[in-house]
Every structure is written in structure tokens, then in C-alpha cells.
Write an enzyme that holds these catalytic residues in place. Structure first.
Site, mmCIF file in Angstrom:
data_model
loop_
_atom_site.group_PDB
_atom_site.id
_atom_site.type_symbol
_atom_site.label_atom_id
_atom_site.label_comp_id
_atom_site.label_asym_id
_atom_site.label_seq_id
_atom_site.Cartn_x
_atom_site.Cartn_y
_atom_site.Cartn_z
ATOM 1 N N SER A 58 0.759 -1.386 0.057
ATOM 2 C CA SER A 58 0.050 -0.069 0.025
ATOM 3 C C SER A 58 0.918 1.320 -0.019
ATOM 4 C CB SER A 58 -1.044 0.157 1.179
ATOM 5 O OG SER A 58 -1.345 1.340 1.606
ATOM 6 N N GLU A 108 0.160 3.508 1.762
ATOM 7 C CA GLU A 108 0.106 4.118 3.155
ATOM 8 C C GLU A 108 1.535 3.913 3.649
ATOM 9 O OE1 GLU A 108 -2.607 6.362 4.016
ATOM 10 O OE2 GLU A 108 -1.466 5.535 5.632
ATOM 11 N N TYR A 152 -1.394 0.489 10.467
ATOM 12 C CA TYR A 152 -1.630 -0.383 9.236
ATOM 13 C C TYR A 152 -0.673 0.074 8.190
ATOM 14 C CZ TYR A 152 -4.058 -0.624 4.378
ATOM 15 O OH TYR A 152 -4.363 -0.999 3.300
HETATM 16 P P1 GDR Z 1 -7.476 6.019 2.429
HETATM 17 O O1 GDR Z 1 -8.960 5.948 1.768
HETATM 18 O O2 GDR Z 1 -7.602 6.407 3.607
HETATM 19 O O3 GDR Z 1 -6.579 6.815 1.596
HETATM 20 O O4 GDR Z 1 -7.170 4.570 2.325
HETATM 21 P P2 GDR Z 1 -10.319 6.686 2.333
HETATM 22 O O5 GDR Z 1 -11.247 6.586 1.037
HETATM 23 O O6 GDR Z 1 -10.667 6.310 3.499
HETATM 24 O O7 GDR Z 1 -9.905 8.460 2.294
HETATM 25 C C1 GDR Z 1 -9.045 9.012 1.229
HETATM 26 C C2 GDR Z 1 -9.102 10.470 1.412
HETATM 27 O O8 GDR Z 1 -10.284 11.119 1.814
HETATM 28 C C3 GDR Z 1 -10.451 12.080 2.803
HETATM 29 N N1 GDR Z 1 -11.482 12.179 3.168
HETATM 30 C C4 GDR Z 1 -12.431 11.307 3.824
HETATM 31 N N2 GDR Z 1 -12.267 9.811 3.920
HETATM 32 C C5 GDR Z 1 -13.579 9.112 4.290
HETATM 33 N N3 GDR Z 1 -13.087 7.587 4.499
HETATM 34 N N4 GDR Z 1 -14.740 9.555 4.608
HETATM 35 C C6 GDR Z 1 -14.960 11.200 4.505
HETATM 36 O O9 GDR Z 1 -15.788 11.669 4.927
HETATM 37 C C7 GDR Z 1 -13.829 11.984 4.078
HETATM 38 N N5 GDR Z 1 -13.520 13.319 4.001
HETATM 39 C C8 GDR Z 1 -12.448 13.297 3.356
HETATM 40 C C9 GDR Z 1 -9.310 11.377 3.877
HETATM 41 O O10 GDR Z 1 -8.966 12.089 4.909
HETATM 42 C C10 GDR Z 1 -8.225 10.806 2.807
HETATM 43 O O11 GDR Z 1 -7.435 11.966 2.699
HETATM 44 C C11 GDR Z 1 -7.136 3.664 1.134
HETATM 45 C C12 GDR Z 1 -7.390 2.234 1.548
HETATM 46 O O12 GDR Z 1 -7.895 1.465 0.470
HETATM 47 C C13 GDR Z 1 -6.235 1.699 2.175
HETATM 48 O O13 GDR Z 1 -6.541 0.115 2.475
HETATM 49 C C14 GDR Z 1 -5.387 1.678 1.091
HETATM 50 O O14 GDR Z 1 -4.020 1.108 1.588
HETATM 51 C C15 GDR Z 1 -4.857 3.170 0.816
HETATM 52 O O15 GDR Z 1 -6.301 3.793 0.243
HETATM 53 C C16 GDR Z 1 -3.950 3.273 -0.408
#
Ligand code: GDR
Length: 325
Positions: free
Chosen positions: A123, A125, A147
Site C-alpha cells: 500500500s 500508506e 496499518y
Molecule cells: P485511504 O482511503 O485512507 O486513503 O485508504 P479513504 O477513502 O478512507 O480516504 C481518502 C481521503 O479522503 C479523505 N476524506 C474522507 N475519507 C473518508 N473515508 N470519509 C470522509 O468523509 C472523508 N472526507 C475526506 C481522507 O482524509 C483521505 O485523505 C485507502 C484504503 O484502500 C487503504 O486500504 C489503502 O492502503 C490506501 O487507500 C492506499
């Protein structure tokens, strides 16, 4: 006929990979924790075409037994805790499943057949608080979550087993990858699902975290294709799999709401409770290596993917409402 074993087949990536391998004539075995639960999660088409076997990420003896029995030539490890917001939760469980379990699989491969080819869903990450942008295979890893640390342990073990035992182990350093099959906890699907609900008049507001957070979002079907290519090469290696483009959550909203000529500003509310710290350096991948060495070409662009997801959510909701009568 080649046999491939996939862990995490009931998830987004597992289902795309299984479909891809089936089109290529593989016998596909899904290694799952509970066969009955898995049957309920898989589509009917997949259920009819794959074989399921009971598997436990904590149990190395069981892994060895399964590898010996099924004689798969390729293994794809997609099973992991993957919730974005939950990357700090259950640090020990995450360490077990996303990290240590990979060492168990590698040891099982060594015990059964060192010619088995292994691909791990690593990932972006792992880059965490990266010192440079874009990130490539040469970028230093600086994980900032349990993670990311667990994924880095697995990644390092693959490199070590490749060097020390000559195993064919690859790491696909996957940046965010999405699709209509994404869970609702991830921001892309949270938005596309809400847009479809709003379109149908079922809700009229969407609460999000930071709208200025940026990610490199690709299509899950393209990511798993890269993983397959890695196991067809002359030698094992690690590859960044990314689009090289970065977009903000705000842009994502513009496209998703714009798909139905709606203005996101009329519906989206920023909720500080969902804020996550923004990276000091942008997470965006440089995937020249996988493109140049393996000929990987991503087929679905960001805009197209978001439109596809909104349409799929609308279709699903209409079907659900119809089924309810
Ligand atoms: P991520 O995915 O943490 O990058 O992990 P996520 O879709 O949760 O977040 C992406 C970005 O969006 C911002 N964000 C929000 N995120 C969520 N979930 N909900 C919200 O309301 C929201 N508003 C803004 C977050 O802060 C972040 O910056 C994913 C997963 O698939 C992991 O397993 C993988 O390893 C990584 O991507 C690469």
C-alpha cells in the site's frame, strides 16, 4: 490449466482479480475464512466459477495444507484490514493480518513449493509522511499508521525472502483504487452513493471530512491487472501501481454531483469530526516502472470511474426500491 489462489476474494480487488483470471483460463481458488459467509458475498457468476477453501491468516499449518492440496502456481494476497479511517484501530490485529500473516504464507510457500509465485497487495500508506512527491519504488518508506507499518513489515519480508531464499515474491505498491464495488466507508463510494441518494430524493445532505485532502485514485480493475502482470514476468520485483494524477475530495464531489448537474456546495457539509491530518507531501505515485517493464496501461480514468460509480449506485438504489415494492 494454471491454478491461482486468492485471499480476500470477497472484497473489491479479489472479485476483479478472480474475474480477470477466469477470462485467462485459470482455475481460481478463493481462500476464505468462512465458506458460507463467502458464498453470500460473492456474485452468482463468481460463485459458479471459483472454488472456495477454508483458510485462516493466523494458521500456518492450514496454509501449508491448502497449498499442498491445491498446488496453485500463483498466490495473490489481498486479505487485509483496509478501512481508511480505521488505520489506527486494533493495531495488534492489523499487525497480525496485514503483516505477520504474510510471513506465514511465505513460510508455507517455502515448505510446499518454492516455485509458487506470490503477489502481495502492498500500500501507498507505507510512504506515510513521505519526503518526496511523486513516490516511486526508490522513495523512503515512513509509515504513520499501524496499518502502514504492518504493510511495510510484509513488504520487507517479501524482499528478504526474495533475496535470501530466491522466492518469486512481488509487492504491488497500490495507491488508492476504487470501483462500484468499493465499501461505503471509503470516500469515493461514500460520495457516489450519497449523490445517487440525493438524486432520488432520499437524503439532502452529505457530511465529509477534509475536502482539500488529495489522493491518487485509480480503478481497481486496472490495479489487479498490474498484479497479474507481475507474476507473468521473468523475475520478481516491486512496483508502484498508481495513475500519477492527484485529485482533491472537492474535485471528486464536483464530478460526482456534476454528473447529475447538481452543485456539491448545495449538499456537502464539512464535518471536523471526520477530519484526518493532511499529508505534508502529496501522496501520488510514479508508476513508470510497471508501465515500462510490464507494459501496464490503466484503462479507466478518474472522471470515467467516478461517473461509472455514480451510475452504478443509482441503478442499485432503484433496484432496491423496486424490490421493496
Ligand atoms: P485511504 O482511503 O485512507 O486513503 O485508504 P479513504 O477513502 O478512507 O480516504 C481518502 C481521503 O479522503 C479523505 N476524506 C474522507 N475519507 C473518508 N473515508 N470519509 C470522509 O468523509 C472523508 N472526507 C475526506 C481522507 O482524509 C483521505 O485523505 C485507502 C484504503 O484502500 C487503504 O486500504 C489503502 O492502503 C490506501 O487507500 C492506499
Amino acid at each position: 490449466m494454471k491454478t491461482a489462489l486468492i485471499t480476500g476474494m470477497t472484497g473489491q480487488d479479489g472479485s476483479y482479480l478472480a474475474e480477470l483470471l477466469l477470462t485467462k483460463g485459470y482455475h481460481v481458488v478463493g481462500a476464505v475464512r468462512n465458506i458460507q459467509n463467502a458464498k453470500e458475498l460473492l456474485t452468482t457468476a463468481l460463485m459458479q466459477s471459483v472454488e472456495l477453501v477454508e483458510w485462516n491468516m493466523m494458521d500456518q499449518c492450514r496454509m501449508t495444507e491448502v497449498l499442498a492440496e491445491y498446488r496453485s502456481t500463483e498466490i495473490y494476497n489481498l486479505a487485509a484490514y483496509s478501512s481508511g479511517a480505521g488505520m489506527f484501530n486494533d493495531a495488534v490485529d492489523i499487525g497480525e493480518v496485514n503483516g505477520l500473516a504474510v510471513a506465514r504464507i511465505l513460510d508455507a510457500i517455502r515448505a510446499v513449493n518454492t516455485n509458487i509465485r506470490f503477489c502481495q497487495a502492498s500500500s501507498s500508506e507505507m510512504f506515510g509522511n513521505a519526503l518526496e512527491s511523486p513516490q516511486s519504488e526508490a522513495t523512503q518508506f515512513r509509515p504513520r499508521t499501524p496499518y502502514g507499518a504492518a504493510k511495510l513489515y510484509a513488504h520487507s519480508m517479501i524482499q528478504i525472502y526474495r533475496q535470501h531464499y530466491g522466492l518469486y515474491g512481488c509487492s504491488a505498491i497500490l495507491f488508492n483504487h476504487e470501483s462500484p464495488r468499493r465499501g461505503l466507508g471509503f470516500v469515493t463510494r461514500k460520495i457516489t452513493h450519497a449523490v445517487a441518494m440525493i438524486k432520488l430524493g432520499l437524503v439532502n445532505e452529505l457530511c465529509l471530512g477534509n475536502l482539500d485532502a488529495c489522493r491518487d485514485w485509480g480503478f481497481a480493475g486496472d490495479s489487479v491487472h498490474a498484479m497479474w502482470l507481475m507474476l507473468q514476468h521473468s523475475h520478481a520485483d516491486d512496483y508502484v501501481v498508481a495513475t500519477g494524477e492527484t485529485h482533491s475530495v472537492r474535485e471528486l464531489c464536483e464530478i460526482a454531483f456534476g454528473h447529475f448537474n447538481l452543485d456539491y456546495r448545495d449538499y456537502v457539509r464539512e464535518d471536523s469530526a471526520s477530519y484526518r491530518p493532511i499529508e505534508s507531501v502529496q501522496l501520488v505515485g510514479n508508476s513508470k516502472k510497471v508501465k515500462n517493464q510490464l507494459g501496464w496501461i490503466p484503462e479507466v480514468g478518474f472522471h470515467e470511474m467516478i461517473s461509472m460509480m455514480v451510475d452504478a449506485d443509482l441503478r442499485k438504489l432503484i433496484e432496491q426500491n423496486r424490490a421493496k415494492g
